[in-house]
Structure formats: C-alpha cells, structure tokens
Scaffold this motif. Structure first.
Motif, PDB file in Angstrom:
ATOM      1  N   ALA A  18      49.498  39.291  29.990  1.00  0.00           N
ATOM      2  CA  ALA A  18      48.608  38.639  30.956  1.00  0.00           C
ATOM      3  C   ALA A  18      47.161  39.091  30.757  1.00  0.00           C
ATOM      4  O   ALA A  18      46.234  38.272  30.809  1.00  0.00           O
ATOM      5  CB  ALA A  18      49.069  38.936  32.382  1.00  0.00           C
ATOM      6  N   LEU A  19      46.960  40.370  30.529  1.00  0.00           N
ATOM      7  CA  LEU A  19      45.602  40.870  30.305  1.00  0.00           C
ATOM      8  C   LEU A  19      45.035  40.337  28.988  1.00  0.00           C
ATOM      9  O   LEU A  19      43.863  39.967  28.910  1.00  0.00           O
ATOM     10  CB  LEU A  19      45.578  42.395  30.327  1.00  0.00           C
ATOM     11  CG  LEU A  19      45.782  43.027  31.707  1.00  0.00           C
ATOM     12  CD1 LEU A  19      46.011  44.532  31.586  1.00  0.00           C
ATOM     13  CD2 LEU A  19      44.610  42.729  32.619  1.00  0.00           C
ATOM     14  N   ARG A  22      43.717  36.961  29.237  1.00  0.00           N
ATOM     15  CA  ARG A  22      42.403  36.907  29.895  1.00  0.00           C
ATOM     16  C   ARG A  22      41.298  37.456  28.993  1.00  0.00           C
ATOM     17  O   ARG A  22      40.186  37.704  29.451  1.00  0.00           O
ATOM     18  CB  ARG A  22      42.461  37.680  31.199  1.00  0.00           C
ATOM     19  CG  ARG A  22      43.338  37.007  32.244  1.00  0.00           C
ATOM     20  CD  ARG A  22      43.351  37.790  33.544  1.00  0.00           C
ATOM     21  NE  ARG A  22      44.176  37.141  34.529  1.00  0.00           N
ATOM     22  CZ  ARG A  22      45.478  37.381  34.708  1.00  0.00           C
ATOM     23  NH1 ARG A  22      46.098  38.278  33.974  1.00  0.00           N
ATOM     24  NH2 ARG A  22      46.161  36.733  35.638  1.00  0.00           N
ATOM     25  N   ARG A  24      41.329  40.367  27.180  1.00  0.00           N
ATOM     26  CA  ARG A  24      41.223  41.813  27.017  1.00  0.00           C
ATOM     27  C   ARG A  24      41.791  42.227  25.663  1.00  0.00           C
ATOM     28  O   ARG A  24      42.816  41.736  25.231  1.00  0.00           O
ATOM     29  CB  ARG A  24      41.995  42.567  28.099  1.00  0.00           C
ATOM     30  CG  ARG A  24      41.666  42.250  29.541  1.00  0.00           C
ATOM     31  CD  ARG A  24      40.204  42.384  29.882  1.00  0.00           C
ATOM     32  NE  ARG A  24      39.954  42.507  31.295  1.00  0.00           N
ATOM     33  CZ  ARG A  24      40.043  41.507  32.170  1.00  0.00           C
ATOM     34  NH1 ARG A  24      40.425  40.313  31.790  1.00  0.00           N
ATOM     35  NH2 ARG A  24      39.773  41.701  33.444  1.00  0.00           N
TER      36      ARG A  24
END
Length: 70
Positions: A18-19, A22, A24
């Motif tokens: 998930a990170l 985004r 990351r």
C-alpha cells in the motif's frame, strides 16, 4: 483466489504494498515505519511470490485489482 490471498498476505506485506502504491520507496517505508530494510525487502519478495508477480509494480497492480490495497 482473492479470499485465499487475503488469508495468505500478512499485514506487513499489505502495508508495504500500500505504501509503495502511494509512491514510497523502500527507504521511505523504512523511515516512516521504523521497520528494517531487510524485513521490508522480505515482505515485498513474499508478496510478489504469493501474488505470482515478477516485480513490485506488478504485485501492487494485482493487489489493487483484487481490492487488497487502495
């Protein structure tokens, strides 16, 4: 297949995907979560194996397509 993956992907794998979705990087995730770089790498490798993905981008795509991450 989605139900099996929900049981198989652990919280760390889902969080890392998930990170990464985004934008990351592994270093960003390490700094933001205080999780070691090695554990993050292991989580990505494990998630890629479970999702049958060739790389992290494909794992993110598959996880998002199955609504495992948003």
């Amino acid at each position: 297949m989605k139900d099996n993956l929900l049981q198989e992907l652990n919280a760390l794998e889902l969080r890392c995907l998930a990170l990464a979705a985004r934008g990351r990087t592994r270093n960003d995730i390490t700094l933001e979560t205080d999780i070691s770089h090695d554990r993050i790498d292991d989580a990505f490798v494990s998630a890629m194996r479970k999702l049958q993905a060739g790389n992290v981008a494909e794992a993110i795509f598959r996880a998002a397509r199955m609504d495992l991450i948003s």
